[in-house]
Design an enzyme around this catalytic site. Structure first.
Site, PDB file in Angstrom:
ATOM      1  N   VAL A  13      -6.527  -3.966  -8.725  1.00  0.00           N
ATOM      2  CA  VAL A  13      -5.701  -3.476  -7.455  1.00  0.00           C
ATOM      3  C   VAL A  13      -6.556  -2.628  -6.521  1.00  0.00           C
ATOM      4  O   VAL A  13      -6.908  -3.006  -5.500  1.00  0.00           O
ATOM      5  CB  VAL A  13      -4.478  -2.784  -7.624  1.00  0.00           C
ATOM      6  CG1 VAL A  13      -3.685  -2.496  -6.531  1.00  0.00           C
ATOM      7  CG2 VAL A  13      -3.387  -3.784  -8.610  1.00  0.00           C
ATOM      8  N   ARG A  18      -0.159   9.889   1.945  1.00  0.00           N
ATOM      9  CA  ARG A  18      -0.677   8.358   1.924  1.00  0.00           C
ATOM     10  C   ARG A  18       0.787   7.864   2.745  1.00  0.00           C
ATOM     11  O   ARG A  18       0.928   6.999   3.624  1.00  0.00           O
ATOM     12  CB  ARG A  18      -0.788   7.883   0.539  1.00  0.00           C
ATOM     13  CG  ARG A  18      -1.282   6.151   0.839  1.00  0.00           C
ATOM     14  CD  ARG A  18      -2.223   5.812   1.184  1.00  0.00           C
ATOM     15  NE  ARG A  18      -2.424   4.534   1.543  1.00  0.00           N
ATOM     16  CZ  ARG A  18      -3.491   3.797   2.033  1.00  0.00           C
ATOM     17  NH1 ARG A  18      -4.449   4.471   2.562  1.00  0.00           N
ATOM     18  NH2 ARG A  18      -3.618   2.524   1.979  1.00  0.00           N
ATOM     19  N   LYS A  61       9.521   7.897  -6.559  1.00  0.00           N
ATOM     20  CA  LYS A  61       8.776   8.406  -5.226  1.00  0.00           C
ATOM     21  C   LYS A  61       8.460   7.277  -4.349  1.00  0.00           C
ATOM     22  O   LYS A  61       8.502   7.471  -3.053  1.00  0.00           O
ATOM     23  CB  LYS A  61       7.424   9.061  -5.842  1.00  0.00           C
ATOM     24  CG  LYS A  61       6.432   9.305  -4.890  1.00  0.00           C
ATOM     25  CD  LYS A  61       5.208  10.087  -5.339  1.00  0.00           C
ATOM     26  CE  LYS A  61       4.012   8.863  -5.806  1.00  0.00           C
ATOM     27  NZ  LYS A  61       3.047   8.215  -4.775  1.00  0.00           N
ATOM     28  N   ASN A  62       8.004   6.335  -4.895  1.00  0.00           N
ATOM     29  CA  ASN A  62       7.538   5.081  -3.991  1.00  0.00           C
ATOM     30  C   ASN A  62       8.556   4.264  -3.257  1.00  0.00           C
ATOM     31  O   ASN A  62       8.307   3.409  -2.398  1.00  0.00           O
ATOM     32  CB  ASN A  62       6.578   4.199  -4.721  1.00  0.00           C
ATOM     33  CG  ASN A  62       5.315   5.075  -5.015  1.00  0.00           C
ATOM     34  OD1 ASN A  62       4.928   6.005  -4.320  1.00  0.00           O
ATOM     35  ND2 ASN A  62       4.366   4.437  -5.807  1.00  0.00           N
ATOM     36  N   CYS A 119      -3.784  10.183  -2.465  1.00  0.00           N
ATOM     37  CA  CYS A 119      -4.517  10.423  -3.657  1.00  0.00           C
ATOM     38  C   CYS A 119      -6.024   9.719  -3.531  1.00  0.00           C
ATOM     39  O   CYS A 119      -6.015   8.947  -2.772  1.00  0.00           O
ATOM     40  CB  CYS A 119      -4.098   9.803  -4.827  1.00  0.00           C
ATOM     41  SG  CYS A 119      -2.637  10.918  -5.242  1.00  0.00           S
ATOM     42  N   ASP A 160      -0.576   2.034 -11.573  1.00  0.00           N
ATOM     43  CA  ASP A 160      -0.071   3.137 -11.697  1.00  0.00           C
ATOM     44  C   ASP A 160       0.072   3.558 -13.069  1.00  0.00           C
ATOM     45  O   ASP A 160      -0.117   4.488 -13.503  1.00  0.00           O
ATOM     46  CB  ASP A 160       1.130   3.488 -10.722  1.00  0.00           C
ATOM     47  CG  ASP A 160       1.045   3.376  -9.380  1.00  0.00           C
ATOM     48  OD1 ASP A 160      -0.078   3.315  -8.905  1.00  0.00           O
ATOM     49  OD2 ASP A 160       2.101   3.445  -8.815  1.00  0.00           O
TER      50      ASP A 160
HETATM   51  N1  EPU Z   1      -5.412  -2.518   0.938  1.00  0.00           N
HETATM   52  C1  EPU Z   1      -6.403  -2.508   2.170  1.00  0.00           C
HETATM   53  N2  EPU Z   1      -6.067  -2.405   3.183  1.00  0.00           N
HETATM   54  C2  EPU Z   1      -4.918  -2.225   3.598  1.00  0.00           C
HETATM   55  C3  EPU Z   1      -4.060  -1.768   2.458  1.00  0.00           C
HETATM   56  C4  EPU Z   1      -4.243  -1.817   1.382  1.00  0.00           C
HETATM   57  O1  EPU Z   1      -7.531  -2.901   1.838  1.00  0.00           O
HETATM   58  O2  EPU Z   1      -4.644  -1.932   4.839  1.00  0.00           O
HETATM   59  C5  EPU Z   1      -6.006  -2.419  -0.400  1.00  0.00           C
HETATM   60  C6  EPU Z   1      -6.052  -0.885  -1.113  1.00  0.00           C
HETATM   61  O3  EPU Z   1      -7.083  -0.347  -1.027  1.00  0.00           O
HETATM   62  C7  EPU Z   1      -5.565  -1.589  -2.507  1.00  0.00           C
HETATM   63  C8  EPU Z   1      -4.920  -2.718  -2.460  1.00  0.00           C
HETATM   64  O4  EPU Z   1      -5.231  -3.373  -1.183  1.00  0.00           O
HETATM   65  O5  EPU Z   1      -7.034  -2.002  -3.111  1.00  0.00           O
HETATM   66  C9  EPU Z   1      -3.422  -2.585  -2.803  1.00  0.00           C
HETATM   67  O6  EPU Z   1      -2.867  -1.640  -1.922  1.00  0.00           O
HETATM   68  P1  EPU Z   1      -1.282  -1.531  -1.654  1.00  0.00           P
HETATM   69  O7  EPU Z   1      -1.276  -1.624  -0.174  1.00  0.00           O
HETATM   70  O8  EPU Z   1      -0.457  -2.607  -2.344  1.00  0.00           O
HETATM   71  O9  EPU Z   1      -0.851  -0.141  -2.190  1.00  0.00           O
HETATM   72  P2  EPU Z   1      -0.369   1.046  -1.391  1.00  0.00           P
HETATM   73  O10 EPU Z   1       0.622   0.727  -0.378  1.00  0.00           O
HETATM   74  O11 EPU Z   1      -1.415   1.932  -0.757  1.00  0.00           O
HETATM   75  C10 EPU Z   1       1.300   1.777  -2.921  1.00  0.00           C
HETATM   76  C11 EPU Z   1       1.746   3.004  -3.682  1.00  0.00           C
HETATM   77  C12 EPU Z   1       0.692   3.450  -4.842  1.00  0.00           C
HETATM   78  C13 EPU Z   1       0.532   2.038  -5.536  1.00  0.00           C
HETATM   79  C14 EPU Z   1       0.308   0.784  -4.922  1.00  0.00           C
HETATM   80  C15 EPU Z   1       0.178  -0.424  -5.952  1.00  0.00           C
HETATM   81  C16 EPU Z   1       3.012   4.548  -2.309  1.00  0.00           C
HETATM   82  C17 EPU Z   1       3.087   5.607  -1.362  1.00  0.00           C
HETATM   83  N3  EPU Z   1       1.824   4.144  -2.846  1.00  0.00           N
HETATM   84  O12 EPU Z   1       0.185   2.115  -2.644  1.00  0.00           O
HETATM   85  O13 EPU Z   1       1.281   4.456  -5.435  1.00  0.00           O
HETATM   86  O14 EPU Z   1      -0.637   2.411  -6.588  1.00  0.00           O
HETATM   87  O15 EPU Z   1       1.307   0.834  -3.877  1.00  0.00           O
HETATM   88  O16 EPU Z   1       1.415  -0.541  -6.254  1.00  0.00           O
HETATM   89  O17 EPU Z   1       4.031   3.748  -2.317  1.00  0.00           O
HETATM   90  C18 EPU Z   1       0.913   6.304  -7.098  1.00  0.00           C
HETATM   91  O18 EPU Z   1       2.044   6.387  -6.959  1.00  0.00           O
HETATM   92  O19 EPU Z   1       0.239   7.030  -7.656  1.00  0.00           O
HETATM   93  C19 EPU Z   1       0.362   5.421  -5.909  1.00  0.00           C
HETATM   94  C20 EPU Z   1      -0.983   5.624  -5.802  1.00  0.00           C
END
Ligand code: EPU
Length: 414
Positions: free
Chosen positions: A326, A91, A21-22, A117, A304
């Site tokens: 995280v 997201r 998915k990601n 989510c 995750d």
């Molecule tokens: N964060 C910020 N500001 C930002 C971006 C992120 O404060 O502009 C914080 C987030 O709130 C979090 C941390 O940084 O506390 C990590 O966020 P990151 O940007 O690394 O994650 P993401 O891109 O929002 C993706 C996956 C998530 C997965 C995380 C970590 C997708 C669509 N989502 O999220 O997947 O948990 O990376 O590996 O790719 C899931 O599949 O259930 C899921 C939530």
């Protein structure tokens, strides 16, 4: 939507792991950067993918999706307002912002805030700061993000190796001729998969530790690309096999889940790891020891899988610890697992689980994707039905879940 779940007789079976998915979400968004046709294989049939394809359609981009192959015909996007309410539900829709910026020399569009989510507040300030540092004008209000101006290639120094920010910088800058550098980048396997996809269209990208260097190209040629496996789905089934009596997962690259296989090995499970499959052998529960893990960016243990490891810990004698570093608020599963009589507690961001819990069937409620997966695993532990409310979250990320569970002797009724 509700699901009724219970264990019949556990059968140690082989499960084919679907596409990630990601990886799929950013790669589908990245496809709009291509100047010719894109063919993607191993795209999972999950609700997040269908939602993104719908959003693309609304943007005027044609595609066809059959048997896990998605063909995208990118074309000129003349619209300037992207306000489809579906954007709010996903997201991963934020990858379209990076791709839209990347697609044109001059940016001038507005985009709804992405959804996804509920894992506490999920800002996109890192993404917006990066776009702003590239020379773009960014304005936001409660509803939308308004982007205008010219972009330029720069060196980004991320304060945190955010997955989404790293990918969005890559997408937004890969058509700028010249060099873009990202220091302290995320190096999750899905980020590497996105880079490999872009490379297949002619972009040169070099990854050296946490530094990613992109040599942009104004023309991206056609490509046919196969998405990597879903390592979180792989982890989910391996954990299910560890809770029960073994499992084989295939269609995977075991090097993408060594964090999990190492922990399971240290707990005392016996694993056979081959090139494209892993077998977790049946075990004697008395030989298994508790664990202590920290959830952190790759190559650390992935956040995750945290909610799923809570369920495994509840079936291991002794006390296990999971430290979440995280997401500030990824704890929705805890109160629901408590309702199922699991001895689990939270202190700041440290989760403590005492096993072995005698899990009782309950009515519980999912509130995000991995929370749903965690409640699903807990519901397979005994032979009475548990009812999981809002099971729809599960379909965001798990393909053919009913069939896969049935093959293991688990009943899953919607
Ligand atoms: N964060 C910020 N500001 C930002 C971006 C992120 O404060 O502009 C914080 C987030 O709130 C979090 C941390 O940084 O506390 C990590 O966020 P990151 O940007 O690394 O994650 P993401 O891109 O929002 C993706 C996956 C998530 C997965 C995380 C970590 C997708 C669509 N989502 O999220 O997947 O948990 O990376 O590996 O790719 C899931 O599949 O259930 C899921 C939530």
């Amino acid at each position: 939507m509700k699901a009724k779940v219970k264990l019949n007789i556990y059968q140690n079976a082989s499960i084919k792991i679907s596409g990630s998915k990601n990886s799929s979400l950013p790669i589908i968004a990245a496809a709009i950067l291509c100047d010719e046709t894109v063919v993607l294989h191993n795209i999972p049939e999950i609700s997040d993918v269908f939602l993104l394809i719908d959003i693309l359609k609304d943007m005027g981009i044609t595609s066809s999706f059959k048997n896990n192959t998605l063909i995208i015909y990118p074309n000129t996007i003349r619209r300037k307002r992207f306000h489809n309410k579906k954007i709010n539900k996903l997201r991963g829709s934020y990858y379209l912002i990076g791709a839209l910026i990347g697609k044109n020399d001059y940016s001038d569009f507005s985009f709804l805030h992405p959804g996804g989510c509920k894992l506490g507040i999920r800002p996109i300030n890192y993404h917006l700061n990066a776009f702003s540092n590239m020379g773009l004008n960014i304005k936001t209000n409660h509803e939308k993000i308004i982007i205008s101006g010219h972009k330029t290639n720069i060196t980004h120094n991320l304060i945190y190796p955010s997955v989404g920010t790293t990918i969005n910088i890559i997408l937004s800058s890969c058509k700028i001729v010249g060099k873009t550098i990202i220091h302290n980048a995320s190096i999750e396997p899905e980020v590497i998969d996105v880079c490999n996809f872009l490379k297949s269209m002619g972009i040169n990208i070099i990854i050296n530790n946490r530094t990613i260097t992109i040599f942009g190209s104004s023309f991206l040629h056609k490509t046919e690309y196969t998405i990597m496996e879903d390592r979180i789905e792989a982890g989910t089934f391996l954990i299910l096999g560890a809770i029960h009596n073994g499992i084989t997962i295939y269609n995977i690259h075991p090097q993408n889940i060594t964090y999990l296989t190492d922990v399971l090995h240290n707990c005392g499970y016996s694993l056979e790891i081959n090139d494209n499959d892993i077998t977790l052998h049946p075990h004697n529960k008395n030989d298994i020891k508790p664990f202590n893990i920290t959830l952190s960016p790759h190559p650390g243990f992935p956040t995750d899988l945290g909610p799923l490891m809570c369920v495994l810990a509840s079936q291991i004698k002794g006390t296990s610890y999971i430290l979440e570093t995280v997401f500030k608020d990824r704890f929705n599963h805890i109160s629901e697992l408590q309702k199922m009589n699991i001895d689990i507690s939270l202190n700041n961001n440290l989760i403590t689980i005492n096993g072995v819990s005698n899990v009782i069937n309950s009515t519980i409620k999912a509130s995000d994707l991995r929370c749903a997966a965690s409640l699903l695993l807990a519901s397979t532990i005994n032979h009475n039905y548990s009812i999981i409310d809002d099971i729809d979250y599960l379909f965001r990320g798990y393909e053919n879940i009913k069939e896969k569970l049935n093959s293991l002797g688990i009943e899953f009724i919607i």
